[in-house]
Scaffold this active site. Structure first.
Site, PDB file in Angstrom:
ATOM      1  N   GLU A 144    -131.587  18.884 -87.467  1.00  0.00           N
ATOM      2  CA  GLU A 144    -131.045  19.378 -88.738  1.00  0.00           C
ATOM      3  C   GLU A 144    -132.220  19.576 -89.696  1.00  0.00           C
ATOM      4  O   GLU A 144    -132.959  18.639 -89.986  1.00  0.00           O
ATOM      5  CB  GLU A 144    -130.046  18.368 -89.305  1.00  0.00           C
ATOM      6  CG  GLU A 144    -129.213  18.882 -90.450  1.00  0.00           C
ATOM      7  CD  GLU A 144    -128.206  19.972 -90.072  1.00  0.00           C
ATOM      8  OE1 GLU A 144    -127.792  20.708 -90.986  1.00  0.00           O
ATOM      9  OE2 GLU A 144    -127.833  20.106 -88.878  1.00  0.00           O
ATOM     10  N   GLU A 181    -133.337  27.339 -96.074  1.00  0.00           N
ATOM     11  CA  GLU A 181    -134.213  26.946 -94.959  1.00  0.00           C
ATOM     12  C   GLU A 181    -134.490  28.135 -94.038  1.00  0.00           C
ATOM     13  O   GLU A 181    -135.606  28.297 -93.535  1.00  0.00           O
ATOM     14  CB  GLU A 181    -133.565  25.793 -94.192  1.00  0.00           C
ATOM     15  CG  GLU A 181    -133.493  24.516 -95.031  1.00  0.00           C
ATOM     16  CD  GLU A 181    -132.166  23.777 -94.980  1.00  0.00           C
ATOM     17  OE1 GLU A 181    -131.875  23.062 -95.959  1.00  0.00           O
ATOM     18  OE2 GLU A 181    -131.416  23.910 -94.000  1.00  0.00           O
ATOM     19  N   ASP A 188    -124.431  18.629 -93.424  1.00  0.00           N
ATOM     20  CA  ASP A 188    -124.410  17.635 -92.334  1.00  0.00           C
ATOM     21  C   ASP A 188    -123.013  17.514 -91.735  1.00  0.00           C
ATOM     22  O   ASP A 188    -122.846  17.401 -90.526  1.00  0.00           O
ATOM     23  CB  ASP A 188    -124.889  16.281 -92.855  1.00  0.00           C
ATOM     24  CG  ASP A 188    -126.266  16.396 -93.506  1.00  0.00           C
ATOM     25  OD1 ASP A 188    -127.179  16.908 -92.838  1.00  0.00           O
ATOM     26  OD2 ASP A 188    -126.415  16.004 -94.668  1.00  0.00           O
TER      27      ASP A 188
END
Length: 421
Positions: free
Chosen positions: A223, A253, A406
């Site tokens: 992750e 990201e 998450d």
């Protein structure tokens, strides 16, 4: 049985209220790669609040950080939660009574108290003091001075040396034999940005050696999280990506990754509004084509779960994964329920933000796709790589934005089938 590697206590509160409590006045925003003072915090918070973008930064002054952390934890509006991407994924999975989670992050007394009973912590991972991460939230339309947030999000910062050095990675790998997991979840590489370049590179090499020791029949999910150092990101792409089977990341990201590794659309400075599906797809395709598993390349990477507020895409190399439609749908459902803190999707509390029509690429002859509400998961294919797209029912007034990525990745993994090779 699952294992994961970074952990902390999240102190979640209103960013504006904390900055006011610290006596910091609103002013112009400015991006800082590392925070050294309250002034830097004020500027960086304003910078990202104005964009409505999530970000995470290292706070280098230990004494100043502990003063701010104490003020945050004692603030009447503050809430304390399990934090750290791996711990959050573990905690989400632990709600399934059939799963046992081994968590090898630095676990202090407060975190231990917050963890689910299904989360096992090896004695080597226990420490006397908790690692605190401060999560400064803001709501859509919230104002601070001249800054107005276009949507709800959060700014995260910490002075976390234990996760930053990935101190628990060796404990983790040494416990694999006894625990015999079905999946390994890694995260926390972004925490190493608080270290010097030399220390970071040395530690990354050690991490690569440890990850290489994980038996090849155990799938590994990495992750990602917010980063600022292009060279370090590039090192992760070239050294870590080939060792993992699966990646989870968001739009910030993804853009940073393509900029760091000279991928497609790398000249795009920032997203404006909802990230273009064609641009996102091009970058995801490039990651698997250039850094994923092919007949000629010794890489294990075959899966990417991309999530942004409005939609998710699960991209897989054909022949390695099954049940993608259910996996991407489960991730989108988790986003809607967790943000609104409801058990099921409450249609009065959510709205659609995804484009109803889009093209699947901005570089190649694309397909044009129109969403059909009766079949919310759309599938397309490009050179041996499958894309599964779904819109997200976005929570109008999110109760909590932290840990959403998450939760999405955890649900997606839970519903994913790995084909034995």
């Amino acid at each position: 049985m699952w294992q994961s590697v970074n952990a902390c206590v999240d102190v979640v509160l209103s960013g504006v209220k904390l900055l006011e409590a610290l006596g910091l006045e609103p002013g112009d925003g400015k991006n800082h790669a590392v925070l050294t003072s309250g002034q830097d915090l004020r500027e960086a918070f304003a910078h990202f609040m104005e964009k409505g973008a999530a970000a995470e930064r290292f706070f280098s002054d230990a004494d100043a950080f502990h003063r701010i952390a104490r003020a945050a934890a004692e603030h009447p509006g503050a809430q304390l939660y399990v934090g750290g991407n791996a711990a959050l994924i573990g905690q989400k999975l632990a709600t399934n009574p059939d799963l046992k989670i081994l968590l090898c992050g630095p676990v202090g007394p407060k975190l231990h108290e917050l963890l689910d009973d299904n989360v096992v912590v090896p004695p080597e991972s226990m420490q006397e003091r908790d690692e605190f991460h401060l999560i400064l939230e803001y709501q859509a339309g919230e104002e601070w001075g001249r800054v107005r947030a276009p949507n709800a999000n959060r700014f995260i910062f910490s002075h976390d040396l234990s996760n930053g050095a990935l101190n628990m990675l060796e404990v983790f790998v040494s416990s694999l034999e006894e625990f015999q997991p079905d999946l390994v979840v890694l995260s926390g590489l972004h925490m190493m940005e608080g270290q010097s370049k030399e220390a970071r590179q040395r530690r990354l090499m050690e991490a690569v050696a440890s990850i290489s020791d994980i038996p090849t029949d155990i799938p590994i999910h990495l992750e990602l999280a917010s980063m600022t150092d292009l060279d370090f990101m590039s090192n992760i792409v070239h050294q870590v990506f080939p060792l993992v089977n699966s990646l989870g990341l968001n739009e910030q990201e993804l853009l940073f990754l393509t900029q760091a590794a000279a991928g497609p659309h790398a000249s795009l400075a920032a997203w404006s509004g909802v990230p273009d599906v064609g641009v996102v797809s091009d970058i995801l395709f490039w990651i698997l084509k250039e850094h994923g598993k092919t007949a000629e390349r010794a890489s294990d990477l075959t899966r990417i779960h991309f999530h942004t507020l409005a939609y998710h895409i699960l991209v897989t190399v054909d022949g390695y994964w099954g049940n993608q439609a259910a996996a991407v749908a489960a991730g989108a459902r988790a986003a809607g329920t967790q943000a609104c803190a409801t058990d099921t999707i409450d249609t009065s509390k959510v709205f659609l933000k995804a484009p109803l029509e889009f093209v699947t690429s901005q570089l190649e002859a694309p397909a044009k796709i129109s969403l059909n509400p009766d079949e919310p998961v759309v599938r397309w294919h490009r050179e041996g790589i499958s894309f599964h797209f779904t819109p997200v029912l976005v929570c109008k007034d999110p109760v909590r934005t932290v840990g959403l990525g998450d939760a999405i990745s955890a649900e997606g993994l839970l519903y994913s089938e790995v084909y034995p090779q």
